[in-house]
Design a protein around this motif. Structure first.
Motif, PDB file in Angstrom:
ATOM      1  N   ASP A 150       0.854  -1.180  -0.077  1.00  0.00           N
ATOM      2  CA  ASP A 150      -0.070  -0.091   0.166  1.00  0.00           C
ATOM      3  C   ASP A 150       0.884   1.363   0.023  1.00  0.00           C
ATOM      4  N   ALA A 151       1.849   1.194   0.790  1.00  0.00           N
ATOM      5  CA  ALA A 151       2.855   2.565   0.847  1.00  0.00           C
ATOM      6  C   ALA A 151       3.551   2.751  -0.466  1.00  0.00           C
ATOM      7  N   LEU A 152       3.996   1.512  -1.135  1.00  0.00           N
ATOM      8  CA  LEU A 152       4.608   1.432  -2.199  1.00  0.00           C
ATOM      9  C   LEU A 152       3.389   2.311  -3.476  1.00  0.00           C
ATOM     10  N   ARG A 153       2.173   1.980  -3.459  1.00  0.00           N
ATOM     11  CA  ARG A 153       1.307   2.582  -4.499  1.00  0.00           C
ATOM     12  C   ARG A 153       1.146   3.950  -4.043  1.00  0.00           C
ATOM     13  N   VAL A 154       1.093   4.436  -2.875  1.00  0.00           N
ATOM     14  CA  VAL A 154       1.059   5.770  -2.484  1.00  0.00           C
ATOM     15  C   VAL A 154       1.912   6.680  -2.943  1.00  0.00           C
ATOM     16  N   ILE A 155       3.368   6.050  -2.665  1.00  0.00           N
ATOM     17  CA  ILE A 155       4.669   6.545  -3.307  1.00  0.00           C
ATOM     18  C   ILE A 155       4.604   6.828  -4.910  1.00  0.00           C
ATOM     19  N   GLU A 156       4.083   5.693  -5.647  1.00  0.00           N
ATOM     20  CA  GLU A 156       4.064   5.836  -7.035  1.00  0.00           C
ATOM     21  C   GLU A 156       2.870   6.755  -7.350  1.00  0.00           C
ATOM     22  N   THR A 157       1.989   6.771  -6.979  1.00  0.00           N
ATOM     23  CA  THR A 157       0.842   7.673  -7.414  1.00  0.00           C
ATOM     24  C   THR A 157       1.268   9.358  -7.096  1.00  0.00           C
ATOM     25  N   THR A 158       1.756   9.328  -5.914  1.00  0.00           N
ATOM     26  CA  THR A 158       2.302  10.848  -5.618  1.00  0.00           C
ATOM     27  C   THR A 158       3.283  11.295  -6.399  1.00  0.00           C
ATOM     28  N   SER A 159       4.225  10.307  -6.542  1.00  0.00           N
ATOM     29  CA  SER A 159       5.356  10.909  -7.250  1.00  0.00           C
ATOM     30  C   SER A 159       5.283  11.262  -8.692  1.00  0.00           C
ATOM     31  N   ARG A 160       4.094  10.404  -9.205  1.00  0.00           N
ATOM     32  CA  ARG A 160       3.654  10.622 -10.596  1.00  0.00           C
ATOM     33  C   ARG A 160       2.952  11.972 -10.540  1.00  0.00           C
ATOM     34  N   GLU A 161       2.244  12.442  -9.582  1.00  0.00           N
ATOM     35  CA  GLU A 161       1.660  13.791  -9.682  1.00  0.00           C
ATOM     36  C   GLU A 161       2.657  14.738  -9.582  1.00  0.00           C
ATOM     37  N   ALA A 162       3.857  14.566  -8.764  1.00  0.00           N
ATOM     38  CA  ALA A 162       4.829  15.736  -8.435  1.00  0.00           C
ATOM     39  C   ALA A 162       5.432  15.780  -9.787  1.00  0.00           C
ATOM     40  N   LEU A 163       5.785  14.899 -10.422  1.00  0.00           N
ATOM     41  CA  LEU A 163       6.538  14.718 -11.771  1.00  0.00           C
ATOM     42  C   LEU A 163       5.763  15.695 -12.824  1.00  0.00           C
ATOM     43  N   ALA A 164       4.600  15.218 -12.737  1.00  0.00           N
ATOM     44  CA  ALA A 164       3.525  15.906 -13.704  1.00  0.00           C
ATOM     45  C   ALA A 164       3.422  17.499 -13.474  1.00  0.00           C
ATOM     46  N   GLU A 165       3.323  17.626 -12.277  1.00  0.00           N
ATOM     47  CA  GLU A 165       3.321  19.141 -11.897  1.00  0.00           C
ATOM     48  C   GLU A 165       4.786  19.811 -12.189  1.00  0.00           C
ATOM     49  N   MET A 166       5.883  19.351 -11.895  1.00  0.00           N
ATOM     50  CA  MET A 166       7.063  19.812 -12.236  1.00  0.00           C
ATOM     51  C   MET A 166       7.124  20.155 -13.866  1.00  0.00           C
ATOM     52  N   ARG A 167       6.694  18.951 -14.512  1.00  0.00           N
ATOM     53  CA  ARG A 167       6.945  19.164 -16.194  1.00  0.00           C
ATOM     54  C   ARG A 167       6.293  20.329 -16.430  1.00  0.00           C
ATOM     55  N   ARG A 168       4.995  20.426 -15.832  1.00  0.00           N
ATOM     56  CA  ARG A 168       4.398  21.759 -16.385  1.00  0.00           C
ATOM     57  C   ARG A 168       4.882  23.086 -16.182  1.00  0.00           C
ATOM     58  N   MET A 169       5.407  23.175 -14.871  1.00  0.00           N
ATOM     59  CA  MET A 169       6.267  24.363 -14.347  1.00  0.00           C
ATOM     60  C   MET A 169       7.540  24.526 -15.151  1.00  0.00           C
ATOM     61  N   LEU A 170       8.325  23.312 -15.495  1.00  0.00           N
ATOM     62  CA  LEU A 170       9.472  23.540 -16.127  1.00  0.00           C
ATOM     63  C   LEU A 170       8.989  24.022 -17.865  1.00  0.00           C
ATOM     64  N   GLY A 171       7.963  23.380 -18.276  1.00  0.00           N
ATOM     65  CA  GLY A 171       7.558  23.845 -19.502  1.00  0.00           C
ATOM     66  C   GLY A 171       7.324  25.302 -19.642  1.00  0.00           C
ATOM     67  N   VAL A 172       6.828  25.943 -18.634  1.00  0.00           N
ATOM     68  CA  VAL A 172       6.457  27.262 -18.600  1.00  0.00           C
ATOM     69  C   VAL A 172       7.859  28.028 -18.511  1.00  0.00           C
ATOM     70  N   LEU A 173       8.882  27.896 -17.776  1.00  0.00           N
ATOM     71  CA  LEU A 173      10.107  28.316 -17.641  1.00  0.00           C
ATOM     72  C   LEU A 173      10.928  28.094 -19.060  1.00  0.00           C
ATOM     73  N   ARG A 174      10.618  27.113 -19.722  1.00  0.00           N
ATOM     74  CA  ARG A 174      11.267  26.957 -21.197  1.00  0.00           C
ATOM     75  C   ARG A 174      10.604  27.842 -22.138  1.00  0.00           C
ATOM     76  N   SER A 175       9.277  27.883 -22.169  1.00  0.00           N
ATOM     77  CA  SER A 175       8.412  28.674 -23.248  1.00  0.00           C
ATOM     78  C   SER A 175       8.308  30.033 -22.737  1.00  0.00           C
ATOM     79  N   GLY A 176       8.434  30.476 -21.613  1.00  0.00           N
ATOM     80  CA  GLY A 176       8.244  31.750 -21.341  1.00  0.00           C
ATOM     81  C   GLY A 176       6.617  32.232 -21.517  1.00  0.00           C
ATOM     82  N   GLU A 177       5.685  31.374 -21.533  1.00  0.00           N
ATOM     83  CA  GLU A 177       4.434  31.850 -21.716  1.00  0.00           C
ATOM     84  C   GLU A 177       3.325  32.092 -20.584  1.00  0.00           C
TER      85      GLU A 177
END
Length: 398
Positions: free
Chosen positions: A224-251
């Motif tokens: 159960d803990a590993l499933r939580v870690i997997e889900t939470t880390s995936r959400e964090a990575l998705a949010e980080m990608r969106r923010m880094l995309g903004v930094l690169r594009s300047g939009e």
């Protein structure tokens, strides 16, 4: 706001060659006026000499932007020669026109009596007017024309220096505004990154610690803990990608997706529950809040709950968000030990409380945080619904 019915004379900034063309047009027109007067006035000077003097007075102003000081020297010399020969009678207007460019472009010396020059020129013009003469209608004597020329030159120099200072001030102000904008954007991104990463990594850290602790005894809880870690880390990575995309594009915020608000608070409570913190949400807000205020409410609650997960889990946490007449109040309390139980891994301490205070101050609000007398920890914040500029807020509550 600009009046839509008023259009500027030039819809865009003129290029350098276009400005030179306007100067050439002005010089040619002024030269024709002088030439007509010079040829019509009886004079022992040969006509070709008169034409040459007029050309030397008027035509060089066409290139005053290219060579300001040489043009001024030529025009002033030609004007003085023409006045001495009786060829032209003009108040050194061309010389003043060229001197304006010199004042506009020449570096300012440490001790330069620009103000004194301007006051002396104005006083001379006033005395000449009151005394019966006028700079516009001087007498025929050479001294009168020279005095008029000094007044014109002093006025041109003062105006040129004033315009130079105004442009320098505008450039400094624009640079400072750009620097402030960059700093504010950097702080905003730092807050967003901290809020996203801190919350998700805290949940991951707690669940990883639980999994390591019960690995040999309760394998189901480990899964159960590993499933939580997997889900939470995936959400964090998705949010980080969106923010880094903004930094690169300047939009800007366009690629970040919906801005989290009060509707996302149950998700914060759900993630905290996975880490052993039970969150009781009590949201008493009717109507819609300003987007910036709602985002700040969400981030403050998220960071406060993250601190409970990081330093007090397992614990119980109560979150109250209520709207008063002119402000939103946030209170997050827990029944933990009321102090940090885990030291910061880098030994430098965290940025959570500082970030929450910055968010509150950004909208003219206040935030207080500290242990409760009977145990536990409390975070209390107030955000005005009509934000005031940063730095003019209510301060920090006691």
């Amino acid at each position: 706001m600009d009046d839509p019915g008023v259009r500027p004379l030039f819809p865009r900034a003129l290029r350098r060659w276009e400005l030179v063309g306007l100067d050439a047009l002005a010089g040619t027109g002024y030269g024709l006026v002088l030439l007509v007067g010079a040829l019509a006035r009886p004079s022992p000077v040969q006509p070709w000499v008169r034409c040459l003097v007029v050309a030397a007075v008027a035509l060089p102003v066409a290139v005053r932007r290219l060579w300001p000081l040489p043009v001024f020297a030529v025009v002033l010399t030609a004007s003085a020669a023409g006045l001495a020969l009786g060829v032209v009678r003009e108040p050194f207007a061309a010389a003043a026109y060229a001197l304006y460019t010199v004042a506009l472009t020449a570096p300012r010396r440490r001790r330069e009596p620009t103000l004194a020059i301007g006051l002396l020129s104005a006083l001379t013009a006033l005395l000449a007017t009151v005394g019966g003469g006028s700079p516009q209608t001087p007498g025929r004597d050479v001294a009168g024309w020279v005095l008029t020329g000094c007044v014109a030159a002093g006025g041109a120099w003062t105006i040129g220096r004033a315009v130079r200072e105004r442009r320098a001030y505008a450039a400094r102000s624009a640079g400072q505004a750009a620097e402030r904008a960059v700093t504010e954007e950097r702080l905003r991104l730092a807050r967003e990154l901290h809020d996203v990463v801190s919350h998700t990594l805290s949940v991951i850290g707690v669940k990883a610690a639980i999994a390591a602790h019960v690995a040999g005894e309760r394998p189901d809880e480990v899964r159960d803990a590993l499933r939580v870690i997997e889900t939470t880390s995936r959400e964090a990575l998705a949010e980080m990608r969106r923010m880094l995309g903004v930094l690169r594009s300047g939009e800007g915020r366009a690629d970040l997706g919906p801005v989290p608000g009060l509707a996302a608070l149950p998700d914060v409570a759900g993630r905290a529950a996975l880490a052993g913190v039970r969150v009781d949400l009590d949201v008493r807000v009717e109507g819609r809040l300003p987007d910036g205020v709602e985002l700040s409410v969400y981030r403050i609650v998220q960071e406060a709950v993250t601190n409970v997960v990081r330093h007090a889990a397992p614990a119980r946490c109560r979150v109250v968000v209520e709207r008063a007449a002119d402000e939103v109040r946030i209170e997050v309390t827990d029944d933990g030990p009321g102090a940090r139980v885990l030291p910061a891994e880098d030994g430098l301490g965290g940025h959570g409380l500082a970030g929450m205070r910055e968010r509150a101050a950004l909208y003219g609000g206040a935030l207080a945080a500290g242990p409760l007398p009977g145990g536990g920890f409390r975070v209390h914040a107030r955000l005005p619904l009509d934000p005031v500029p940063y730095g003019a807020g209510l301060g920090e509550e006691g």
